[in-house]
Design a protein around this motif. Structure first.
Motif, PDB file in Angstrom:
ATOM      1  N   ASN A 203     -28.349 142.777 -17.723  1.00 36.68           N
ATOM      2  CA  ASN A 203     -27.027 142.261 -18.042  1.00 36.68           C
ATOM      3  C   ASN A 203     -25.991 143.168 -17.392  1.00 36.68           C
ATOM      4  O   ASN A 203     -25.659 144.232 -17.908  1.00 36.68           O
ATOM      5  CB  ASN A 203     -26.827 142.217 -19.563  1.00 36.68           C
ATOM      6  N   ASN A 205     -22.851 142.686 -17.036  1.00 35.71           N
ATOM      7  CA  ASN A 205     -21.641 142.788 -17.848  1.00 35.71           C
ATOM      8  C   ASN A 205     -21.809 143.839 -18.942  1.00 35.71           C
ATOM      9  O   ASN A 205     -20.885 144.572 -19.262  1.00 35.71           O
ATOM     10  CB  ASN A 205     -21.311 141.432 -18.468  1.00 35.71           C
ATOM     11  N   ARG A 206     -23.012 143.911 -19.520  1.00 38.33           N
ATOM     12  CA  ARG A 206     -23.232 144.935 -20.542  1.00 38.33           C
ATOM     13  C   ARG A 206     -23.184 146.327 -19.926  1.00 38.33           C
ATOM     14  O   ARG A 206     -22.654 147.271 -20.517  1.00 38.33           O
ATOM     15  CB  ARG A 206     -24.573 144.697 -21.222  1.00 38.33           C
ATOM     16  N   MET A 209     -19.630 147.093 -19.374  1.00 40.39           N
ATOM     17  CA  MET A 209     -18.965 147.435 -20.638  1.00 40.39           C
ATOM     18  C   MET A 209     -19.233 148.885 -21.006  1.00 40.39           C
ATOM     19  O   MET A 209     -18.343 149.589 -21.501  1.00 40.39           O
ATOM     20  CB  MET A 209     -19.440 146.494 -21.743  1.00 40.39           C
ATOM     21  N   ARG A 210     -20.458 149.331 -20.769  1.00 37.58           N
ATOM     22  CA  ARG A 210     -20.783 150.737 -21.040  1.00 37.58           C
ATOM     23  C   ARG A 210     -19.972 151.657 -20.147  1.00 37.58           C
ATOM     24  O   ARG A 210     -19.442 152.671 -20.613  1.00 37.58           O
ATOM     25  CB  ARG A 210     -22.285 150.959 -20.825  1.00 37.58           C
ATOM     26  N   TYR A 213     -16.395 151.745 -21.294  1.00 32.73           N
ATOM     27  CA  TYR A 213     -16.256 152.576 -22.490  1.00 32.73           C
ATOM     28  C   TYR A 213     -16.122 154.048 -22.101  1.00 32.73           C
ATOM     29  O   TYR A 213     -15.328 154.791 -22.692  1.00 32.73           O
ATOM     30  CB  TYR A 213     -17.461 152.367 -23.403  1.00 32.73           C
TER      31      TYR A 213
END
Length: 430
Positions: A203, A205-206, A209-210, A213
């Motif tokens: 993923n 996108n995941r 996102m990490r 962050y």
């Protein structure tokens, strides 16, 4: 004099290769092993220590351009079942009009010509990348892509957004770097070791996102440690200076650290550092810092956090040279504003207020000696330096000079033995 650089898994063959090279040429061979940083990068510093005039790099390589010495890459030839690879490609892309760019690990580059002969008659819109070393000789054509040591021509009307990517090689840092950089393209891969093709289910996108962050963590940080992860990639000194200036104008303290290959034990010694930024090649910069005491970001992520002019566009940059002046992705720092005019915002992690606009922090008055610092000088610096404030809170704050206060005495013999049982101590009875 030629330096032969081998990765750890090939060091067993280094002596035999060096002997055959010396017998076939008039050059003197030196074997380089146990590189300070990633083995995919050329270790120019070790080569200069032996006065080498050229480097032969064996094994997988990131193909990052070097600064001084000429380099010849010997990737090796891992076996590839070209017929099974072509069959897996047909299963993944049944539409013969699909626009696909084929990438490969360098150890399978020798078989890409045969694969191209099998697939090009069936797929008129397929494009095979070519392994290249160094930077392009001049400005690249508009539709030509030259990144990560791969060069290919995109003829799709919408550019890379209209293309899919097919990678020949095992899962690793190279594939992760490709997927994050070209995150608008769907990826598939073929693992020669297992003979299986698959659509990449990672993923992206995941993963993004990490990484985003970590950008927010970098915005909250007050002290940043700049980790030197390479001494051979061209432009690393320029990006170090760029990051120092960026952090200075953002009101953050920075410390440059050269600790070799980062690991949790090494970086845990710098408790006063809130976050680290790793300056390394495109493959090694995406370090998973989940096991580290403090997170580690890339230079691009740090610039996203500290440069208000840098906006997230969806394109992820893993090559730090893209941030330098003259690069296509370079963004100038906005003008410096006084701290009183800085516009505050709220941290999404801590909920505290912070200043986002660049400001010019006051320069600390460092003590004359950088080796020993008196306690009163440390206390004076504690108000303006987070690192000095952290040092002030410790019970042991370093050596005290005490000039002229300690009487002169002759050297005496100290204890001998190991700490568990010195020779002048009686052995404890069980």
């Amino acid at each position: 004099q030629v330096a032969l650089q081998f990765p750890d898994e090939l060091l067993a063959d280094a002596a035999a290769v060096a002997a055959r090279m010396e017998a076939a040429t008039a050059a003197e061979m030196y074997v380089l092993g146990d590189t300070t940083y990633g083995s995919c990068c050329v270790d120019e510093v070790a080569a200069e220590h032996v006065g080498a005039e050229a480097v032969l790099h064996y094994g997988p390589a990131c193909l990052s351009p070097c600064r001084k010495l000429p380099v010849l890459h010997i990737f090796g030839q891992q076996p590839l079942d070209v017929g099974r690879c072509a069959e897996a490609f047909r299963e993944l892309y049944p539409d013969r009009q699909s626009r696909v760019v084929v990438l490969s690990d360098v150890v399978y580059a020798h078989a890409m010509g045969e694969l191209e002969q099998q697939l090009c008659p069936e797929y008129p819109n397929i494009v095979f990348s070519r392994v290249v070393c160094g930077d392009p000789p001049g400005p690249a054509p508009p539709r030509e892509v030259w990144r990560f040591g791969r060069q290919f021509l995109v003829e799709a009307p919408g550019g890379l957004q209209d293309c899919a990517m097919f990678y020949v090689g095992a899962e690793g840092l190279a594939l992760t770097s490709f997927m994050l950089t070209w995150n608008c393209c769907p990826f598939s891969s073929f693992d020669p070791a297992t003979g299986c093709g698959r659509r990449e289910t990672l993923n992206v996108n995941r993963a993004l996102m990490r990484r985003l962050y970590l950008v927010e963590r970098a915005r909250d940080a007050r002290v940043v440690g700049i980790l030197v992860g390479t001494l051979g990639v061209a432009g690393y000194l320029a990006v170090l200076q760029h990051l120092r200036e960026l952090l200075r104008q953002a009101g953050k303290r920075s410390y440059t650290l050269a600790v070799g290959k980062p690991n949790p034990a090494k970086l845990a010694n710098f408790l006063e550092v809130d976050i680290f930024v790793l300056v390394a090649c495109a493959q090694n910069s995406l370090l998973d810092s989940s096991d580290f005491y403090r997170p580690i970001v890339t230079p691009y992520e740090l610039e996203l956090a500290c440069n208000p002019a840098r906006e997230w566009t969806g394109n992820y940059l893993t090559d730090f040279r893209d941030l330098l002046p003259g690069a296509c992705a370079h963004v100038e720092l906005p003008p410096v504003v006084p701290a009183a005019e800085a516009v505050p915002d709220i941290s999404l992690i801590t909920g505290e207020m912070r200043a986002t606009h660049l400001c010019d922090p006051p320069a600390p008055q460092l003590p004359p000696s950088t080796t020993l610092a008196c306690r009163d000088q440390t206390r004076a610096l504690a108000e303006i330096s987070p690192a000095a404030s952290f040092l002030e809170s410790r019970s042991w704050r370093g050596l005290e000079q005490q000039l002229g206060q300690t009487p002169v005495s002759k050297a005496v013999q100290g204890r001998r033995g190991i700490a568990i049982a010195y020779e002048d101590e009686g052995r404890k009875q069980p």
